[in-house]
Design a protein around this motif. Sequence first.
Motif, PDB file in Angstrom:
ATOM      1  N   ARG A   1       0.791  -1.251  -0.154  1.00 15.28           N
ATOM      2  CA  ARG A   1      -0.037  -0.132  -0.088  1.00 15.28           C
ATOM      3  C   ARG A   1       0.941   1.224   0.102  1.00 15.28           C
ATOM      4  NH1 ARG A   1      -4.921   0.378   0.023  1.00 15.28           N
ATOM      5  NH2 ARG A   1      -5.242   2.158   1.379  1.00 15.28           N
ATOM      6  N   TRP A   2       1.117   1.883  -1.269  1.00 10.59           N
ATOM      7  CA  TRP A   2       2.076   2.892  -1.244  1.00 10.59           C
ATOM      8  C   TRP A   2       1.105   4.022  -1.090  1.00 10.59           C
ATOM      9  CZ3 TRP A   2       3.481   1.933  -7.166  1.00 10.59           C
ATOM     10  CH2 TRP A   2       4.405   0.877  -7.223  1.00 10.59           C
ATOM     11  N   SER A   3       1.942   5.054  -0.240  1.00  9.28           N
ATOM     12  CA  SER A   3       1.318   6.316   0.249  1.00  9.28           C
ATOM     13  C   SER A   3       0.582   7.070  -0.699  1.00  9.28           C
ATOM     14  CB  SER A   3       2.294   7.248   1.158  1.00  9.28           C
ATOM     15  OG  SER A   3       3.114   7.719   0.339  1.00  9.28           O
ATOM     16  N   ALA A   4      -0.403   7.940  -0.681  1.00 12.31           N
ATOM     17  CA  ALA A   4      -0.769   8.947  -1.853  1.00 12.31           C
ATOM     18  C   ALA A   4       0.295   9.768  -2.241  1.00 12.31           C
ATOM     19  CB  ALA A   4      -1.992   9.796  -1.214  1.00 12.31           C
ATOM     20  N   LEU A   5       1.268  10.254  -1.501  1.00 16.01           N
ATOM     21  CA  LEU A   5       2.334  11.225  -1.920  1.00 16.01           C
ATOM     22  C   LEU A   5       3.176  10.436  -2.643  1.00 16.01           C
ATOM     23  CD1 LEU A   5       3.822  13.827  -1.670  1.00 16.01           C
ATOM     24  CD2 LEU A   5       4.804  13.134   0.466  1.00 16.01           C
ATOM     25  N   PHE A   6       3.596   9.259  -2.440  1.00 11.20           N
ATOM     26  CA  PHE A   6       4.509   8.361  -3.225  1.00 11.20           C
ATOM     27  C   PHE A   6       3.871   8.155  -4.509  1.00 11.20           C
ATOM     28  CE2 PHE A   6       6.056   4.383  -4.552  1.00 11.20           C
ATOM     29  CZ  PHE A   6       7.469   4.580  -4.787  1.00 11.20           C
ATOM     30  N   MET A   7       2.529   7.771  -4.417  1.00 10.07           N
ATOM     31  CA  MET A   7       1.927   7.471  -5.747  1.00 10.07           C
ATOM     32  C   MET A   7       1.808   8.726  -6.692  1.00 10.07           C
ATOM     33  SD  MET A   7      -0.982   4.686  -4.636  1.00 10.07           S
ATOM     34  CE  MET A   7      -1.881   4.429  -6.337  1.00 10.07           C
ATOM     35  N   GLU A   8       1.371   9.998  -6.157  1.00  4.19           N
ATOM     36  CA  GLU A   8       1.564  11.050  -6.835  1.00  4.19           C
ATOM     37  C   GLU A   8       3.047  11.608  -7.474  1.00  4.19           C
ATOM     38  OE1 GLU A   8       0.795  15.801  -5.672  1.00  4.19           O
ATOM     39  OE2 GLU A   8      -0.403  14.469  -4.615  1.00  4.19           O
ATOM     40  N   ASN A   9       3.939  11.345  -6.644  1.00 10.95           N
ATOM     41  CA  ASN A   9       5.455  11.650  -7.202  1.00 10.95           C
ATOM     42  C   ASN A   9       5.752  10.554  -8.230  1.00 10.95           C
ATOM     43  OD1 ASN A   9       5.863  13.588  -5.440  1.00 10.95           O
ATOM     44  ND2 ASN A   9       6.607  12.397  -3.752  1.00 10.95           N
ATOM     45  N   MET A  10       5.283   9.403  -8.022  1.00 13.40           N
ATOM     46  CA  MET A  10       5.505   8.409  -9.221  1.00 13.40           C
ATOM     47  C   MET A  10       4.918   8.727 -10.333  1.00 13.40           C
ATOM     48  SD  MET A  10       7.573   5.995  -8.298  1.00 13.40           S
ATOM     49  CE  MET A  10       7.243   4.539  -9.230  1.00 13.40           C
ATOM     50  N   ALA A  11       3.581   9.291 -10.361  1.00 16.56           N
ATOM     51  CA  ALA A  11       2.636   9.617 -11.480  1.00 16.56           C
ATOM     52  C   ALA A  11       3.264  10.842 -12.095  1.00 16.56           C
ATOM     53  CB  ALA A  11       1.272   9.892 -11.121  1.00 16.56           C
ATOM     54  N   GLU A  12       3.656  11.474 -11.459  1.00 13.19           N
ATOM     55  CA  GLU A  12       4.333  12.893 -11.987  1.00 13.19           C
ATOM     56  C   GLU A  12       5.632  12.615 -12.644  1.00 13.19           C
ATOM     57  OE1 GLU A  12       6.520  16.890 -10.398  1.00 13.19           O
ATOM     58  OE2 GLU A  12       4.703  16.248  -9.205  1.00 13.19           O
ATOM     59  N   TYR A  13       6.545  11.644 -12.175  1.00 17.79           N
ATOM     60  CA  TYR A  13       7.767  10.995 -12.579  1.00 17.79           C
ATOM     61  C   TYR A  13       7.458  10.316 -14.081  1.00 17.79           C
ATOM     62  CZ  TYR A  13      12.056   8.304 -13.121  1.00 17.79           C
ATOM     63  OH  TYR A  13      13.268   7.970 -13.325  1.00 17.79           O
ATOM     64  N   PHE A  14       6.446   9.668 -14.055  1.00 19.70           N
ATOM     65  CA  PHE A  14       6.186   8.755 -15.091  1.00 19.70           C
ATOM     66  C   PHE A  14       5.512   9.411 -16.328  1.00 19.70           C
ATOM     67  CE2 PHE A  14       7.338   5.209 -12.596  1.00 19.70           C
ATOM     68  CZ  PHE A  14       8.411   4.817 -13.205  1.00 19.70           C
ATOM     69  N   GLU A  15       4.861  10.678 -15.861  1.00 24.95           N
ATOM     70  CA  GLU A  15       3.928  11.223 -17.065  1.00 24.95           C
ATOM     71  C   GLU A  15       4.639  11.642 -18.372  1.00 24.95           C
ATOM     72  OE1 GLU A  15       1.252  15.378 -17.422  1.00 24.95           O
ATOM     73  OE2 GLU A  15       2.114  14.879 -15.408  1.00 24.95           O
ATOM     74  N   HIS A  16       5.895  12.164 -18.320  1.00 30.80           N
ATOM     75  CA  HIS A  16       6.684  12.412 -19.502  1.00 30.80           C
ATOM     76  C   HIS A  16       6.866  11.133 -20.432  1.00 30.80           C
ATOM     77  CE1 HIS A  16       9.129  14.812 -22.211  1.00 30.80           C
ATOM     78  NE2 HIS A  16      10.048  13.834 -22.294  1.00 30.80           N
ATOM     79  N   PRO A  17       7.445  10.103 -19.431  1.00 31.57           N
ATOM     80  CA  PRO A  17       7.756   8.615 -20.559  1.00 31.57           C
ATOM     81  C   PRO A  17       6.557   8.092 -21.048  1.00 31.57           C
ATOM     82  CG  PRO A  17       8.897   8.736 -18.397  1.00 31.57           C
ATOM     83  CD  PRO A  17       8.255  10.030 -18.455  1.00 31.57           C
TER      84      PRO A  17
END
Length: 169
Positions: free
Chosen positions: A56-72
């Motif tokens: 269960r990833w934290s909401a902040l971690f998931m938000e950061n991951m989504a931002e990181y993967f948006e460009h790729p």
Amino acid sequence: MTRKKILITVPAAILLLALYIVIFGFSAQDGEQSGNISRVISEKCVEFFNSLSGKRWSALFMENMAEYFEHPVRKLAHFSEYACMGVLVYVIWSQWLRKGKKLYLLTVVWVFASASADEFHQLFVPGRYGSIADVLLDTCGGAFGMFACLIVGNRKRKNGRSVKNREGM
């Protein structure tokens, strides 16, 4: 022989036209709309990977991951759309031209011209811009699609020969 060519060419041309409509539709979206779609897709991907991980990833971690993967994710979408275009253009032209440098060059030039036209179109869309890097990425996607067709075709021919050789024994 010509009937078979037409039966392959027409559906491929219809799919190619549909792909052009999809690409044009995405390119006609302003910068905010386009960014929102990419963001939603990246968020869904992160949610999917979170569920696969069993954690269960934290909401902040998931938000950061989504931002990181948006460009790729955006770039993978470019590559994939044009890989499909490379397949369709190759399939269409391979019905009418012999396999060889002329066919391969025509396919890549066609994809390059399409990508260039798409990026030119984006110059006139608010919040968007044309990118030479995207044209090159799209062209690489198209070349990849064409090469995938060549590999599949070579394997089919090779397997067909092996089956015939085994049957002849």
